[in-house]
Design an enzyme around this catalytic site. Structure first.
Site, PDB file in Angstrom:
ATOM      1  N   TYR A  71      -3.798  -0.252  21.956  1.00  0.00           N
ATOM      2  CA  TYR A  71      -5.094  -0.824  22.490  1.00  0.00           C
ATOM      3  C   TYR A  71      -5.245  -0.782  24.231  1.00  0.00           C
ATOM      4  O   TYR A  71      -5.651  -0.004  25.036  1.00  0.00           O
ATOM      5  CB  TYR A  71      -6.151  -1.738  22.036  1.00  0.00           C
ATOM      6  CG  TYR A  71      -7.347  -1.953  22.611  1.00  0.00           C
ATOM      7  CD1 TYR A  71      -8.538  -1.083  22.333  1.00  0.00           C
ATOM      8  CD2 TYR A  71      -7.585  -3.171  23.224  1.00  0.00           C
ATOM      9  CE1 TYR A  71      -9.617  -1.609  22.709  1.00  0.00           C
ATOM     10  CE2 TYR A  71      -8.918  -3.527  23.631  1.00  0.00           C
ATOM     11  CZ  TYR A  71      -9.964  -2.857  23.632  1.00  0.00           C
ATOM     12  OH  TYR A  71     -11.311  -2.793  23.922  1.00  0.00           O
ATOM     13  N   GLY A 102      -3.344   1.849  25.949  1.00  0.00           N
ATOM     14  CA  GLY A 102      -4.069   3.163  26.100  1.00  0.00           C
ATOM     15  C   GLY A 102      -5.032   2.947  27.278  1.00  0.00           C
ATOM     16  O   GLY A 102      -5.290   3.863  27.913  1.00  0.00           O
ATOM     17  N   LYS A 103      -5.720   1.753  27.297  1.00  0.00           N
ATOM     18  CA  LYS A 103      -6.669   1.439  28.159  1.00  0.00           C
ATOM     19  C   LYS A 103      -5.880   1.506  29.603  1.00  0.00           C
ATOM     20  O   LYS A 103      -6.663   1.654  30.726  1.00  0.00           O
ATOM     21  CB  LYS A 103      -7.290   0.110  28.010  1.00  0.00           C
ATOM     22  CG  LYS A 103      -8.490   0.230  26.784  1.00  0.00           C
ATOM     23  CD  LYS A 103      -9.721   0.807  27.064  1.00  0.00           C
ATOM     24  CE  LYS A 103     -10.630   0.762  25.888  1.00  0.00           C
ATOM     25  NZ  LYS A 103     -11.965   1.155  26.224  1.00  0.00           N
ATOM     26  N   PRO A 124      -3.979 -13.436  22.876  1.00  0.00           N
ATOM     27  CA  PRO A 124      -3.831 -13.984  24.059  1.00  0.00           C
ATOM     28  C   PRO A 124      -4.184 -15.608  23.875  1.00  0.00           C
ATOM     29  O   PRO A 124      -5.267 -15.924  23.238  1.00  0.00           O
ATOM     30  CB  PRO A 124      -4.805 -13.328  24.979  1.00  0.00           C
ATOM     31  CG  PRO A 124      -4.863 -11.984  24.351  1.00  0.00           C
ATOM     32  CD  PRO A 124      -4.745 -12.288  22.995  1.00  0.00           C
TER      33      PRO A 124
HETATM   34  P1  NAD Z   1     -17.667  -0.308  18.962  1.00  0.00           P
HETATM   35  O1  NAD Z   1     -16.200  -0.298  18.035  1.00  0.00           O
HETATM   36  O2  NAD Z   1     -18.767  -0.945  18.539  1.00  0.00           O
HETATM   37  O3  NAD Z   1     -18.044   1.095  19.682  1.00  0.00           O
HETATM   38  C1  NAD Z   1     -16.896   2.101  19.938  1.00  0.00           C
HETATM   39  C2  NAD Z   1     -17.617   3.308  19.503  1.00  0.00           C
HETATM   40  O4  NAD Z   1     -16.714   4.304  20.106  1.00  0.00           O
HETATM   41  C3  NAD Z   1     -18.065   3.513  18.271  1.00  0.00           C
HETATM   42  O5  NAD Z   1     -19.250   3.909  18.123  1.00  0.00           O
HETATM   43  C4  NAD Z   1     -16.939   4.600  17.681  1.00  0.00           C
HETATM   44  O6  NAD Z   1     -17.441   5.103  16.428  1.00  0.00           O
HETATM   45  C5  NAD Z   1     -16.793   5.283  18.798  1.00  0.00           C
HETATM   46  N1  NAD Z   1     -15.501   6.002  18.781  1.00  0.00           N
HETATM   47  C6  NAD Z   1     -14.287   5.577  18.407  1.00  0.00           C
HETATM   48  N2  NAD Z   1     -13.314   6.484  18.795  1.00  0.00           N
HETATM   49  C7  NAD Z   1     -13.897   7.710  19.012  1.00  0.00           C
HETATM   50  C8  NAD Z   1     -13.505   8.975  19.354  1.00  0.00           C
HETATM   51  N3  NAD Z   1     -12.408   9.245  19.423  1.00  0.00           N
HETATM   52  N4  NAD Z   1     -14.641   9.743  19.630  1.00  0.00           N
HETATM   53  C9  NAD Z   1     -15.798   9.561  19.778  1.00  0.00           C
HETATM   54  N5  NAD Z   1     -16.218   8.245  19.573  1.00  0.00           N
HETATM   55  C10 NAD Z   1     -15.419   7.645  19.151  1.00  0.00           C
HETATM   56  O7  NAD Z   1     -16.988  -1.342  20.119  1.00  0.00           O
HETATM   57  P2  NAD Z   1     -17.729  -1.960  21.376  1.00  0.00           P
HETATM   58  O8  NAD Z   1     -17.631  -3.291  21.434  1.00  0.00           O
HETATM   59  O9  NAD Z   1     -19.133  -1.379  21.611  1.00  0.00           O
HETATM   60  O10 NAD Z   1     -16.868  -1.380  22.610  1.00  0.00           O
HETATM   61  C11 NAD Z   1     -17.291  -0.106  23.440  1.00  0.00           C
HETATM   62  C12 NAD Z   1     -16.216  -0.262  24.616  1.00  0.00           C
HETATM   63  O11 NAD Z   1     -16.216  -1.362  25.492  1.00  0.00           O
HETATM   64  C13 NAD Z   1     -14.805   0.246  24.302  1.00  0.00           C
HETATM   65  O12 NAD Z   1     -14.480   1.116  24.908  1.00  0.00           O
HETATM   66  C14 NAD Z   1     -14.192  -0.911  24.150  1.00  0.00           C
HETATM   67  O13 NAD Z   1     -12.803  -0.841  24.346  1.00  0.00           O
HETATM   68  C15 NAD Z   1     -14.932  -1.652  25.438  1.00  0.00           C
HETATM   69  N6  NAD Z   1     -14.657  -3.095  25.544  1.00  0.00           N
HETATM   70  C16 NAD Z   1     -15.552  -3.914  24.612  1.00  0.00           C
HETATM   71  C17 NAD Z   1     -15.647  -5.255  24.551  1.00  0.00           C
HETATM   72  C18 NAD Z   1     -16.157  -6.037  23.847  1.00  0.00           C
HETATM   73  O14 NAD Z   1     -16.054  -7.374  23.734  1.00  0.00           O
HETATM   74  N7  NAD Z   1     -17.347  -5.637  22.801  1.00  0.00           N
HETATM   75  C19 NAD Z   1     -14.454  -5.750  25.594  1.00  0.00           C
HETATM   76  C20 NAD Z   1     -13.828  -5.026  26.142  1.00  0.00           C
HETATM   77  C21 NAD Z   1     -14.030  -3.812  26.276  1.00  0.00           C
HETATM   78  N1  UDP Z   2     -10.319 -15.207  15.546  1.00  0.00           N
HETATM   79  C1  UDP Z   2     -10.315 -16.259  14.686  1.00  0.00           C
HETATM   80  N2  UDP Z   2     -10.908 -15.825  13.630  1.00  0.00           N
HETATM   81  C2  UDP Z   2     -11.394 -14.798  13.277  1.00  0.00           C
HETATM   82  C3  UDP Z   2     -11.424 -13.659  14.132  1.00  0.00           C
HETATM   83  C4  UDP Z   2     -10.895 -13.919  15.459  1.00  0.00           C
HETATM   84  O1  UDP Z   2      -9.978 -17.314  15.145  1.00  0.00           O
HETATM   85  O2  UDP Z   2     -12.087 -14.574  12.079  1.00  0.00           O
HETATM   86  C5  UDP Z   2      -9.728 -15.300  16.770  1.00  0.00           C
HETATM   87  C6  UDP Z   2      -8.783 -14.450  17.338  1.00  0.00           C
HETATM   88  O3  UDP Z   2      -7.335 -14.736  16.863  1.00  0.00           O
HETATM   89  C7  UDP Z   2      -8.735 -14.652  18.745  1.00  0.00           C
HETATM   90  C8  UDP Z   2     -10.056 -14.905  19.087  1.00  0.00           C
HETATM   91  O4  UDP Z   2     -10.632 -15.522  17.893  1.00  0.00           O
HETATM   92  O5  UDP Z   2      -8.060 -15.592  19.432  1.00  0.00           O
HETATM   93  C9  UDP Z   2     -11.003 -13.587  19.675  1.00  0.00           C
HETATM   94  O6  UDP Z   2     -10.809 -12.476  18.780  1.00  0.00           O
HETATM   95  P1  UDP Z   2     -11.537 -11.112  18.730  1.00  0.00           P
HETATM   96  O7  UDP Z   2     -10.965 -10.204  17.679  1.00  0.00           O
HETATM   97  O8  UDP Z   2     -13.003 -11.451  18.613  1.00  0.00           O
HETATM   98  O9  UDP Z   2     -11.217 -10.598  20.181  1.00  0.00           O
HETATM   99  P2  UDP Z   2      -9.940 -10.573  21.028  1.00  0.00           P
HETATM  100  O10 UDP Z   2      -8.776 -11.178  20.390  1.00  0.00           O
HETATM  101  O11 UDP Z   2      -9.658  -9.154  21.312  1.00  0.00           O
HETATM  102  O12 UDP Z   2     -10.186 -11.269  22.285  1.00  0.00           O
END
Ligand code: NAD
Ligand code: UDP
Ligand code: UDP
Length: 328
Positions: free
Chosen positions: A149, A152-153, A278
């Site tokens: 992840y 990739g990003k 993190p």
């Molecule tokens: P999510 O998993 O709900 O949405 C991701 C969507 O992408 C899903 O609908 C999934 O089916 C689709 N998808 C995955 N792989 C695909 C592919 N190969 N082709 C077409 N569609 C595909 O997640 P989200 O929270 O809505 O996140 C959306 C975007 O924002 C992501 O790129 C994620 O990395 C970024 N982002 C989200 C957060 C957050 O806290 N929600 C934080 C940082 C970044």
């Molecule tokens: N986490 C937790 N219990 C859960 C799910 C997540 O304590 O049931 C913790 C996880 O270890 C991380 C934080 O909550 O420290 C945020 O996790 P999340 O997966 O939501 O996002 P990310 O780690 O990608 O910020």
């Protein structure tokens, strides 16, 4: 926004949590929306209401394959965002970020569309700088469980900036910090959805590690507003730009807030901390304040309350969905 010219907007990952809110917002602004999704983590339920709108179009497609459509703007959100799902098939995760970026940048180049990348605070890894500013290059493990992840990003950001320099594409790179709200996947393992569903069911709240790690949670409406503002900025605003809420809380404090807001009898239970989790995360959003005139305004308690209402309805209709509290 209603006075803005009508546009054809492509949203990849549009059936996901953030994507479905963004589709809804742009339809509300009277744009044509093309939602592209392979439904890996997104659902048809998330966009069911939107299908009634003639301006909304849905295409099942995997962004790792080329896509030929005619649009004016592209929001590239396709990528699983929850650790459980992005680690389930890590090679596909990297492909989605990297091949997906190449295909969508190729598309943007051909049709001269403006393109926004949903990047992430994970590009900072386990940060040594606090709060994180855009100038910080990060502290990322290139070979760990989260690398598919994070790297990739990071590579997608590289591609965006190379297309910008080499082909003069109009790019916008948003680094999104933890965002929450209605339509988070009930079983996708993220902390806010896990804690709320566990609390509503009276199940133990699963804290990974000792719960002293921090995150800063942004309500989805605030985040979507920022994405739209960023897309509308002059061409010289390319980012990367941090988008998130600066209210930093420990995971344990979040659990206590959820218990109190749901009036739950759930107890806290402790699990192993996942690898490379993190320790602290909080955005410096000075750049977004300055260039977008934006600041998040939904307080955590209020956003949690709205999210709890959503999950209360969902948990009743889908009582058997596991929350993946024990999965790691
Ligand atoms: P999510 O998993 O709900 O949405 C991701 C969507 O992408 C899903 O609908 C999934 O089916 C689709 N998808 C995955 N792989 C695909 C592919 N190969 N082709 C077409 N569609 C595909 O997640 P989200 O929270 O809505 O996140 C959306 C975007 O924002 C992501 O790129 C994620 O990395 C970024 N982002 C989200 C957060 C957050 O806290 N929600 C934080 C940082 C970044
Ligand atoms: N986490 C937790 N219990 C859960 C799910 C997540 O304590 O049931 C913790 C996880 O270890 C991380 C934080 O909550 O420290 C945020 O996790 P999340 O997966 O939501 O996002 P990310 O780690 O990608 O910020
Ligand atoms: N591409 C696409 N849709 C388009 C144009 C290009 O999916 O409308 C893909 C194409 O398959 C290519 C990638 O985007 O692999 C990168 O395109 P670019 O023009 O930058 O590179 P090239 O085609 O020269 O490899």
């Amino acid at each position: 926004m209603r006075n803005q010219p009508h546009k054809r907007v492509l949203i990849t990952g549009g059936a996901g949590f953030l994507g479905s809110h963004l589709c809804q917002r742009l339809l509300g602004d009277r744009h044509d929306v093309l939602c592209v999704d392979n439904f890996y983590t997104g659902t048809k339920d998330n966009i069911a209401e939107l299908l009634k709108d003639p301006r909304f179009e849905l295409l099942r497609h995997d962004v790792t394959f080329p896509l030929y459509v005619e649009v004016d703007e592209i929001y590239n959100l396709a990528c699983p965002a929850s650790p459980i799902y992005y680690q389930f098939d890590p090679i596909q995760t990297t492909k989605t970020s990297v091949h997906g970026a190449i295909n969508l940048l190729g598309l943007a180049k051909r049709v001269k569309a403006r393109i926004l990348q949903a990047s992430t605070s994970e590009v900072y890894g386990d940060p040594e700088m606090h709060p994180q500013r855009e100038s910080y290059w990060g502290h990322v493990n290139p070979i760990g469980d989260r690398s598919c992840y994070d790297e990739g990003k990071r590579c997608a950001e590289t591609l965006f900036f190379d297309y910008y320099r080499q082909h003069r594409l109009e790019i916008k790179v948003a680094r999104i910090f933890n965002t929450y709200g209605p339509r988070m996947g009930i079983g996708d393992g993220r902390v806010v959805s896990n804690f709320i569903v566990q609390a509503l069911r009276g199940d133990p709240i699963t804290i990974y590690g000792d719960g002293s790690q921090t995150r800063s949670f942004c309500y989805v409406d605030d985040l979507v507003a920022a994405l739209v503002l960023l897309m509308g900025t002059p061409a010289d605003v390319v980012g990367p730009m941090n988008l998130g809420n600066q209210g930093e809380v420990t995971v344990k404090r979040l659990a206590e807030m959820v218990i109190s807001l749901t009036k739950s009898k759930s107890k806290l239970t402790y699990r192993n901390l996942p690898n490379d989790d993190p320790t602290r995360r909080c955005p410096d959003i000075s750049l977004a304040r300055e260039r977008l005139g934006w600041t998040p305004n939904v307080p955590l308690e209020e956003g949690l309350q709205r999210t709890i209402e959503y999950f209360r309805a969902i948990a009743e209709t889908r009582p058997s969905v596991e929350v993946h509290g024990d999965a790691r």
